[in-house]
Design a protein around this motif. Structure first.
Motif, PDB file in Angstrom:
ATOM      1  N   PHE A 200      -1.686   6.676  -4.287  1.00 49.39           N
ATOM      2  CA  PHE A 200      -0.252   6.948  -4.089  1.00 49.39           C
ATOM      3  C   PHE A 200       0.563   6.432  -5.270  1.00 49.39           C
ATOM      4  O   PHE A 200       1.487   7.085  -5.737  1.00 49.39           O
ATOM      5  CB  PHE A 200       0.266   6.276  -2.803  1.00 49.39           C
ATOM      6  N   PHE A 201       0.188   5.237  -5.729  1.00 44.69           N
ATOM      7  CA  PHE A 201       0.913   4.668  -6.869  1.00 44.69           C
ATOM      8  C   PHE A 201       0.764   5.554  -8.103  1.00 44.69           C
ATOM      9  O   PHE A 201       1.737   5.784  -8.833  1.00 44.69           O
ATOM     10  CB  PHE A 201       0.433   3.249  -7.180  1.00 44.69           C
ATOM     11  N   LEU A 202      -0.442   6.067  -8.324  1.00 45.37           N
ATOM     12  CA  LEU A 202      -0.678   6.909  -9.507  1.00 45.37           C
ATOM     13  C   LEU A 202       0.119   8.200  -9.423  1.00 45.37           C
ATOM     14  O   LEU A 202       0.641   8.673 -10.431  1.00 45.37           O
ATOM     15  CB  LEU A 202      -2.175   7.193  -9.666  1.00 45.37           C
ATOM     16  N   ASP A 203       0.249   8.757  -8.214  1.00 41.85           N
ATOM     17  CA  ASP A 203       1.091   9.946  -8.026  1.00 41.85           C
ATOM     18  C   ASP A 203       2.532   9.636  -8.421  1.00 41.85           C
ATOM     19  O   ASP A 203       3.182  10.401  -9.139  1.00 41.85           O
ATOM     20  CB  ASP A 203       1.069  10.412  -6.557  1.00 41.85           C
ATOM     21  N   PHE A 204       3.020   8.502  -7.926  1.00 45.69           N
ATOM     22  CA  PHE A 204       4.391   8.087  -8.233  1.00 45.69           C
ATOM     23  C   PHE A 204       4.555   7.847  -9.736  1.00 45.69           C
ATOM     24  O   PHE A 204       5.509   8.312 -10.357  1.00 45.69           O
ATOM     25  CB  PHE A 204       4.729   6.826  -7.440  1.00 45.69           C
ATOM     26  N   HIS A 205       3.610   7.134 -10.282  1.00 45.95           N
ATOM     27  CA  HIS A 205       3.619   6.801 -11.702  1.00 45.95           C
ATOM     28  C   HIS A 205       3.669   8.080 -12.544  1.00 45.95           C
ATOM     29  O   HIS A 205       4.419   8.169 -13.526  1.00 45.95           O
ATOM     30  CB  HIS A 205       2.350   5.999 -12.018  1.00 45.95           C
ATOM     31  N   HIS A 206       2.912   9.065 -12.129  1.00 45.79           N
ATOM     32  CA  HIS A 206       2.888  10.343 -12.830  1.00 45.79           C
ATOM     33  C   HIS A 206       4.251  11.043 -12.715  1.00 45.79           C
ATOM     34  O   HIS A 206       4.768  11.579 -13.687  1.00 45.79           O
ATOM     35  CB  HIS A 206       1.784  11.225 -12.250  1.00 45.79           C
ATOM     36  N   MET A 207       4.811  10.987 -11.501  1.00 47.58           N
ATOM     37  CA  MET A 207       6.090  11.668 -11.263  1.00 47.58           C
ATOM     38  C   MET A 207       7.213  11.106 -12.141  1.00 47.58           C
ATOM     39  O   MET A 207       8.063  11.845 -12.624  1.00 47.58           O
ATOM     40  CB  MET A 207       6.472  11.535  -9.785  1.00 47.58           C
ATOM     41  N   ILE A 208       7.209   9.793 -12.347  1.00 46.95           N
ATOM     42  CA  ILE A 208       8.317   9.169 -13.095  1.00 46.95           C
ATOM     43  C   ILE A 208       7.972   8.917 -14.561  1.00 46.95           C
ATOM     44  O   ILE A 208       8.683   8.186 -15.250  1.00 46.95           O
ATOM     45  CB  ILE A 208       8.752   7.835 -12.448  1.00 46.95           C
ATOM     46  N   GLN A 209       6.897   9.516 -15.037  1.00 52.98           N
ATOM     47  CA  GLN A 209       6.392   9.155 -16.370  1.00 52.98           C
ATOM     48  C   GLN A 209       7.401   9.359 -17.504  1.00 52.98           C
ATOM     49  O   GLN A 209       7.316   8.690 -18.521  1.00 52.98           O
ATOM     50  CB  GLN A 209       5.101   9.898 -16.664  1.00 52.98           C
ATOM     51  N   GLN A 210       8.365  10.268 -17.308  1.00 51.44           N
ATOM     52  CA  GLN A 210       9.359  10.493 -18.358  1.00 51.44           C
ATOM     53  C   GLN A 210      10.402   9.379 -18.399  1.00 51.44           C
ATOM     54  O   GLN A 210      11.208   9.300 -19.312  1.00 51.44           O
ATOM     55  CB  GLN A 210      10.080  11.826 -18.137  1.00 51.44           C
ATOM     56  N   ASN A 211      10.431   8.543 -17.371  1.00 50.05           N
ATOM     57  CA  ASN A 211      11.451   7.490 -17.276  1.00 50.05           C
ATOM     58  C   ASN A 211      10.913   6.164 -17.792  1.00 50.05           C
ATOM     59  O   ASN A 211       9.792   5.777 -17.472  1.00 50.05           O
ATOM     60  CB  ASN A 211      11.883   7.315 -15.820  1.00 50.05           C
ATOM     61  N   HIS A 212      11.758   5.490 -18.549  1.00 48.21           N
ATOM     62  CA  HIS A 212      11.373   4.193 -19.082  1.00 48.21           C
ATOM     63  C   HIS A 212      11.867   3.119 -18.105  1.00 48.21           C
ATOM     64  O   HIS A 212      13.048   2.800 -18.083  1.00 48.21           O
ATOM     65  CB  HIS A 212      12.015   4.027 -20.466  1.00 48.21           C
ATOM     66  N   VAL A 213      10.973   2.605 -17.273  1.00 46.46           N
ATOM     67  CA  VAL A 213      11.375   1.609 -16.267  1.00 46.46           C
ATOM     68  C   VAL A 213      10.335   0.489 -16.159  1.00 46.46           C
ATOM     69  O   VAL A 213       9.185   0.658 -16.543  1.00 46.46           O
ATOM     70  CB  VAL A 213      11.532   2.235 -14.854  1.00 46.46           C
ATOM     71  N   ASP A 214      10.771  -0.650 -15.631  1.00 48.11           N
ATOM     72  CA  ASP A 214       9.846  -1.710 -15.226  1.00 48.11           C
ATOM     73  C   ASP A 214       9.713  -1.644 -13.713  1.00 48.11           C
ATOM     74  O   ASP A 214      10.701  -1.422 -13.006  1.00 48.11           O
ATOM     75  CB  ASP A 214      10.390  -3.088 -15.630  1.00 48.11           C
ATOM     76  N   ILE A 215       8.487  -1.852 -13.224  1.00 49.31           N
ATOM     77  CA  ILE A 215       8.230  -1.692 -11.789  1.00 49.31           C
ATOM     78  C   ILE A 215       7.831  -3.013 -11.148  1.00 49.31           C
ATOM     79  O   ILE A 215       6.813  -3.609 -11.497  1.00 49.31           O
ATOM     80  CB  ILE A 215       7.100  -0.672 -11.523  1.00 49.31           C
ATOM     81  N   MET A 216       8.664  -3.462 -10.206  1.00 51.53           N
ATOM     82  CA  MET A 216       8.346  -4.659  -9.432  1.00 51.53           C
ATOM     83  C   MET A 216       7.682  -4.212  -8.131  1.00 51.53           C
ATOM     84  O   MET A 216       8.281  -3.469  -7.345  1.00 51.53           O
ATOM     85  CB  MET A 216       9.639  -5.428  -9.140  1.00 51.53           C
ATOM     86  N   LEU A 217       6.452  -4.656  -7.904  1.00 53.84           N
ATOM     87  CA  LEU A 217       5.748  -4.319  -6.664  1.00 53.84           C
ATOM     88  C   LEU A 217       6.129  -5.321  -5.589  1.00 53.84           C
ATOM     89  O   LEU A 217       6.150  -6.528  -5.834  1.00 53.84           O
ATOM     90  CB  LEU A 217       4.232  -4.358  -6.880  1.00 53.84           C
ATOM     91  N   GLU A 218       6.439  -4.828  -4.405  1.00 50.06           N
ATOM     92  CA  GLU A 218       6.684  -5.713  -3.272  1.00 50.06           C
ATOM     93  C   GLU A 218       5.605  -5.422  -2.254  1.00 50.06           C
ATOM     94  O   GLU A 218       5.630  -4.409  -1.554  1.00 50.06           O
ATOM     95  CB  GLU A 218       8.091  -5.488  -2.720  1.00 50.06           C
ATOM     96  N   VAL A 219       4.638  -6.317  -2.199  1.00 43.53           N
ATOM     97  CA  VAL A 219       3.422  -6.065  -1.423  1.00 43.53           C
ATOM     98  C   VAL A 219       2.792  -7.404  -1.054  1.00 43.53           C
ATOM     99  O   VAL A 219       2.950  -8.390  -1.768  1.00 43.53           O
ATOM    100  CB  VAL A 219       2.458  -5.185  -2.272  1.00 43.53           C
ATOM    101  N   LYS A 220       2.086  -7.418   0.074  1.00 48.57           N
ATOM    102  CA  LYS A 220       1.543  -8.690   0.564  1.00 48.57           C
ATOM    103  C   LYS A 220       0.530  -9.322  -0.385  1.00 48.57           C
ATOM    104  O   LYS A 220       0.535 -10.536  -0.558  1.00 48.57           O
ATOM    105  CB  LYS A 220       0.885  -8.481   1.938  1.00 48.57           C
ATOM    106  N   ASP A 221      -0.336  -8.501  -0.968  1.00 51.05           N
ATOM    107  CA  ASP A 221      -1.363  -9.110  -1.820  1.00 51.05           C
ATOM    108  C   ASP A 221      -0.893  -9.334  -3.276  1.00 51.05           C
ATOM    109  O   ASP A 221      -1.712  -9.600  -4.168  1.00 51.05           O
ATOM    110  CB  ASP A 221      -2.692  -8.343  -1.749  1.00 51.05           C
ATOM    111  N   LYS A 222       0.449  -9.210  -3.472  1.00 43.88           N
ATOM    112  CA  LYS A 222       1.111  -9.710  -4.684  1.00 43.88           C
ATOM    113  C   LYS A 222       0.414  -9.342  -5.996  1.00 43.88           C
ATOM    114  O   LYS A 222       0.276  -8.173  -6.309  1.00 43.88           O
ATOM    115  CB  LYS A 222       1.220 -11.247  -4.575  1.00 43.88           C
ATOM    116  N   ASN A 223      -0.026 -10.382  -6.739  1.00 47.67           N
ATOM    117  CA  ASN A 223      -0.676 -10.226  -8.033  1.00 47.67           C
ATOM    118  C   ASN A 223      -1.918  -9.337  -7.986  1.00 47.67           C
ATOM    119  O   ASN A 223      -2.256  -8.698  -8.969  1.00 47.67           O
ATOM    120  CB  ASN A 223      -1.060 -11.602  -8.579  1.00 47.67           C
ATOM    121  N   LEU A 224      -2.590  -9.319  -6.831  1.00 49.32           N
ATOM    122  CA  LEU A 224      -3.819  -8.528  -6.764  1.00 49.32           C
ATOM    123  C   LEU A 224      -3.500  -7.045  -6.967  1.00 49.32           C
ATOM    124  O   LEU A 224      -4.211  -6.343  -7.690  1.00 49.32           O
ATOM    125  CB  LEU A 224      -4.547  -8.746  -5.431  1.00 49.32           C
ATOM    126  N   SER A 225      -2.417  -6.590  -6.340  1.00 46.70           N
ATOM    127  CA  SER A 225      -1.994  -5.202  -6.540  1.00 46.70           C
ATOM    128  C   SER A 225      -1.455  -4.981  -7.949  1.00 46.70           C
ATOM    129  O   SER A 225      -1.629  -3.900  -8.518  1.00 46.70           O
ATOM    130  CB  SER A 225      -0.928  -4.817  -5.516  1.00 46.70           C
TER     131      SER A 225
END
Length: 419
Positions: free
Chosen positions: A258-283
């Motif tokens: 799912f993340f790769l789909d999203f990443h592909h969709m926004i690839q033209q945009n220059h952004v930093d992505i903060m993940l909010e997820v339980k396993d934190k650094n692992l993700s």
DNA sequence: TTCTGTCAAGCGATC
DNA sequence: GATCGCTTGACAGAA
């Protein structure tokens, strides 16, 4: 594009923060806790840098009760040099830091006391990043607050109170759409009136979208325009829904496909992505290895080393599949690797497989333990077989053995996480 | 020793 | 109008 995570480190007990309750918040105690937390923060940054994680949110609890008027504790003077040192590490490694006061910091409350506390809290967060001497691209993220039955007036109050803030706070403040009240259109409305940059939370947007038919990419483009040169690259929040959880609950891990789909969709945009997820650094590590130049077979093998016993206790079959997947050293099967990993982790644990994993891990100790320790393990395994105790109890015993007989490979493993 | 409940913050949903 | 959920580690008291 930087990918990062928030506040806490999963899978490493040595990197956890300390806190205390108000009752015990003496200056001495606060000093001890702060010293511990700042040392830990330094180690977290070093961990992040080792793992190519260049975006990190510092926990608001790093200094306990820092914004409480009643608590007298001059952390600013006591830890001035330490904060500067932490900032130096971050800057030298191009780590972008941020902070995010929680839902209890409400700038638009009709209660002046609540607003006063919110301003003090924003001042604390600002002072922290200022003392680290971080640039103005290191932001403090805030939600708009409550609606109080009249969103229009509540938005007005946010704007008014924002204009009263000191410049150094304004310089760091960014606002975020939430999952219940203020959707992205509300937040953009405030942004256009104040010039505050907007953090676009993609997951909140999914749950709480405005009326109208703007696409996610259209919103992303509009939001990006609120970030000026001094604010750095636009920042977004990304998370996924916890399966069978309440709408808005964050998932255990980021599902890579799912993340790769999203990443592909926004690839033209220059952004930093903060993940909010339980396993934190692992993700974060997962997403970085799958989308950046950092991904190598060696890194994937290190990942496997950390996850293998978790996989084993869920599925012996997938354990074998991953092992064979990683045999070809010329390949880099990152997507398949994590797909199998996620598949294994979402398979319910079975007693037989847990037993197998326990015995694998026991293998690290069996030649160095005392007769008594050996007897104890054999006895526990028997009790486990007869369903008198659960695997967690045996695991905890193995963990105590690990403390007595240190082993770096096993210490890095996620097998003991969450005990 | 292991567990469960409470704390600390503010708001809104639910009964 | 009272209670709960959101979040996390500390802490108290029960099991």
């Amino acid at each position: 594009m930087k990918i990062g995570y928030a506040c806490l480190v999963a899978g490493n007990q040595e990197l956890s923060l300390k806190s205390c309750t108000m009752k015990y918040a003496t200056p001495q105690k606060l000093r001890e806790i702060t010293e511990h937390n700042l040392n830990t923060l330094e180690q977290i940054l070093e961990y992040n840098i080792r793992n190519s994680i260049y975006l990190f949110r510092i926990s608001s609890d790093i200094i306990p009760f820092a914004s409480k008027k009643e608590v007298e504790f001059s952390w600013q003077e006591l830890f001035k040099e330490k904060l500067e040192w932490i900032g130096k590490i971050a800057k030298e490694n191009q780590v972008r830091l941020s902070m995010h006061p929680g839902q209890y910091t409400v700038l638009n409350s009709p209660d002046p006391d609540v607003v006063e506390r919110a301003v003090l809290d924003l001042a604390y967060h600002t002072e922290f990043l200022d003392l680290c001497q971080m640039g103005s691209e290191c932001k403090i993220i805030l939600h708009i607050g409550g609606a109080y039955g009249d969103k229009k007036t509540a938005k007005e109050r946010f704007v008014e109170n924002y204009h009263r803030l000191p410049e150094n706070i304004k310089n760091r403040l960014v606002i975020e759409n939430d999952d219940k009240i203020y959707h992205i259109e509300d937040v953009m409305d405030i942004a256009l009136r104040t010039g505050i940059p907007v953090v676009f939370d993609v997951f909140h947007h999914e749950i709480n979208p405005p009326d109208g038919n703007r696409t996610l990419l259209e919103w992303l483009r509009l939001v990006s325009e609120t970030w000026k040169e001094k604010d750095g690259i636009p920042k977004i929040h990304y998370s996924q829904q916890l399966a069978n959880g309440k709408p808005g609950a964050h998932s255990e891990t980021i599902k890579l496909s799912f993340f790769l789909d999203f990443h592909h969709m926004i690839q033209q945009n220059h952004v930093d992505i903060m993940l909010e997820v339980k396993d934190k650094n692992l993700s974060a590590v997962k997403c970085i290895l799958a989308t950046t130049e950092q991904g190598t077979m060696k890194k994937l093998e290190e990942e496997w080393g950390r996850y293998k016993y978790n996989v084993l206790e869920h599925s012996h079959q997938i354990y074998l599949e991953i092992r064979s997947l990683l045999k070809d050293k010329s390949a880099y099967p990152v997507t398949m690797f994590y797909s199998l990993l996620e598949q294994a982790m979402s398979t319910p644990v079975i007693d037989g497989q847990q037993r197998n994993a326990l015995q694998h891990v026991w293998g690290y100790f069996k030649d160095q333990v005392t007769e008594q320790e050996k007897k104890k393990f054999v006895q526990m395994l028997e009790e486990f077989d007869r369903k008198m105790i659960d695997a967690g109890k045996v695991k905890r015993y193995l963990f105590r053995l690990l403390e007595k007989y240190p082993d770096l490979y096993l210490k890095n493993s996620y097998y003991f996480t969450g005990l």
